[in-house]
Design a protein around this motif. Structure first.
Motif, mmCIF file in Angstrom:
data_model
loop_
_atom_site.group_PDB
_atom_site.id
_atom_site.type_symbol
_atom_site.label_atom_id
_atom_site.label_comp_id
_atom_site.label_asym_id
_atom_site.label_seq_id
_atom_site.Cartn_x
_atom_site.Cartn_y
_atom_site.Cartn_z
ATOM 1 N N ASN A 114 0.884 -1.025 0.149
ATOM 2 C CA ASN A 114 -0.008 0.280 0.006
ATOM 3 C C ASN A 114 0.874 1.352 -0.199
ATOM 4 O O ASN A 114 2.386 1.288 0.625
ATOM 5 C CB ASN A 114 -1.194 0.072 0.974
ATOM 6 N N LEU A 116 0.984 5.470 1.246
ATOM 7 C CA LEU A 116 0.072 6.129 2.183
ATOM 8 C C LEU A 116 0.615 7.604 1.981
ATOM 9 O O LEU A 116 2.135 7.956 2.084
ATOM 10 C CB LEU A 116 0.467 6.170 4.233
ATOM 11 N N LEU A 146 -7.666 6.005 -2.921
ATOM 12 C CA LEU A 146 -9.205 6.804 -2.237
ATOM 13 C C LEU A 146 -8.208 7.980 -1.088
ATOM 14 O O LEU A 146 -6.758 7.840 -0.600
ATOM 15 C CB LEU A 146 -8.961 4.827 -1.103
ATOM 16 N N TRP A 147 -9.231 8.466 -0.908
ATOM 17 C CA TRP A 147 -9.087 9.527 -0.113
ATOM 18 C C TRP A 147 -9.450 9.405 1.311
ATOM 19 O O TRP A 147 -10.579 9.267 1.510
ATOM 20 C CB TRP A 147 -8.689 10.662 -0.872
ATOM 21 N N CYS A 148 -8.789 9.304 2.425
ATOM 22 C CA CYS A 148 -9.656 9.596 3.266
ATOM 23 C C CYS A 148 -9.942 11.088 4.425
ATOM 24 O O CYS A 148 -8.673 11.370 3.616
ATOM 25 C CB CYS A 148 -8.605 8.407 4.535
ATOM 26 N N ARG A 195 -12.423 4.549 8.651
ATOM 27 C CA ARG A 195 -11.619 3.571 8.357
ATOM 28 C C ARG A 195 -11.914 2.348 8.233
ATOM 29 O O ARG A 195 -11.346 1.333 6.952
ATOM 30 C CB ARG A 195 -10.923 3.041 10.183
ATOM 31 N N LEU A 198 -12.340 1.763 4.616
ATOM 32 C CA LEU A 198 -11.131 0.922 3.034
ATOM 33 C C LEU A 198 -11.565 -0.392 3.311
ATOM 34 O O LEU A 198 -10.608 -1.299 2.355
ATOM 35 C CB LEU A 198 -9.550 0.888 4.682
ATOM 36 N N CYS A 201 -11.968 -1.433 -0.132
ATOM 37 C CA CYS A 201 -11.478 -1.391 -1.140
ATOM 38 C C CYS A 201 -10.415 -2.208 -2.180
ATOM 39 O O CYS A 201 -9.329 -2.444 -0.806
ATOM 40 C CB CYS A 201 -10.046 -0.046 -1.216
ATOM 41 N N VAL A 207 -3.606 5.503 -0.581
ATOM 42 C CA VAL A 207 -4.888 6.571 0.131
ATOM 43 C C VAL A 207 -3.735 8.059 0.674
ATOM 44 O O VAL A 207 -2.350 8.522 0.938
ATOM 45 C CB VAL A 207 -4.126 5.562 1.353
ATOM 46 N N ALA A 209 -4.389 10.407 2.956
ATOM 47 C CA ALA A 209 -4.945 10.920 4.440
ATOM 48 C C ALA A 209 -4.620 12.454 4.520
ATOM 49 O O ALA A 209 -3.038 12.497 4.768
ATOM 50 C CB ALA A 209 -4.643 9.671 4.885
ATOM 51 N N LEU A 222 -3.325 5.299 10.079
ATOM 52 C CA LEU A 222 -2.992 4.268 9.392
ATOM 53 C C LEU A 222 -1.353 3.807 9.345
ATOM 54 O O LEU A 222 -1.232 2.762 8.890
ATOM 55 C CB LEU A 222 -3.554 4.855 7.632
#
Length: 249
Positions: A114, A116, A146-148, A195, A198, A201, A207, A209, A222
């Motif tokens: 992943n 970040l 993906l945007w947190c 959370r 996620l 996904c 991500v 974030a 994360l």
């Protein structure tokens, strides 16, 4: 109290003069593009023949969606108020930075790791999304972006940004005139407000974030969860404030 305060705000366009009332009636303030973020401003404060330029946090280089600051167009102001946060900092050119970001990001994803990227909620994140969206579109990748984001809704940020085309770069305005599509319509974007989102996904994923400084945020949670995985790639897109977590890293 908060509503009353915002009711007293006056919205100005770039280069629009505003005279202050009452005892400040001879003082004129004018906003100009700072180039550091959408709506970012440097100020000229004028009275008769005196000009004060307040220019804190600006960018003299052209970005993907913004023109550079107009600070260089001012000649010999009476007073210049500025900062020196990036004194001595050497910046690589934009094409090299974008290429390096994509290369390292894709390397991590191909290794099933992943990615970040801690970021803000409405400034640099827009440019990062444009870079990633362009790459995803060109390569037709099925990997998930993906945007947190906490407290502020992404849709509102995107809608607001799409309504400010006139404040963006010349290239963005020409593209909008050609296809009438907003520059921040991202088909590959997924939004997470908690959370558990996620988990739906596909992995691996990228991500973006909040927040940029890893202080009590999605990004901090994360990072602490993923840091034991050697395949994760952690990227700081800007020089952050020194927090205890960053110092330990």
């Amino acid at each position: 109290m908060l509503t009353t305060t915002f009711d007293n705000f006056v919205t100005l366009k770039y280069s629009q003069d505003m005279s202050l009332g009452d005892r400040g009636k001879d003082i004129v303030v004018t906003p100009f593009a700072s180039g550091n973020m959408l709506g970012g401003t440097i100020w000229r404060i004028s009275k008769e023949t005196e000009n004060i330029i307040y220019a804190v946090d600006y960018n003299h280089k052209r970005e993907r969606h913004l023109n550079r600051t107009v600070l260089e167009t001012f000649e010999r102001p009476t007073v210049l108020i500025t900062d020196a946060f990036n004194y001595g900092w050497s910046h690589k050119n934009r094409k090299f930075r974008d290429s390096e970001l994509i290369e390292k990001l894709m390397s991590a994803l191909r290794d099933c790791g992943n990615v970040l990227i801690p970021t803000d909620t409405a400034g640099r994140v827009l440019e990062l999304l444009m870079i990633l969206h362009q790459h995803w579109t060109v390569t037709n990748s099925q990997l998930c972006i993906l945007w947190c984001i906490s407290q502020i809704r992404l849709k509102h940020t995107i809608d607001f940004a799409n309504s400010m085309i006139e404040w963006m770069s010349d290239s963005v305005q020409r593209q909008f005139d050609a296809d009438r599509a907003g520059p921040f319509n991202f088909e590959n974007l997924r939004i997470a407000t908690k959370r558990s989102d996620l988990e739906r996904c596909p992995k691996p994923m990228v991500v973006l974030a909040t927040n940029a400084h890893l202080e009590g945020s999605f990004a901090q949670d994360l990072l602490l969860e993923w840091i034991s995985n050697p395949k994760i790639w952690f990227c700081l897109p800007k020089e952050p404030l020194q927090t205890l977590l960053l110092e330990s890293l």
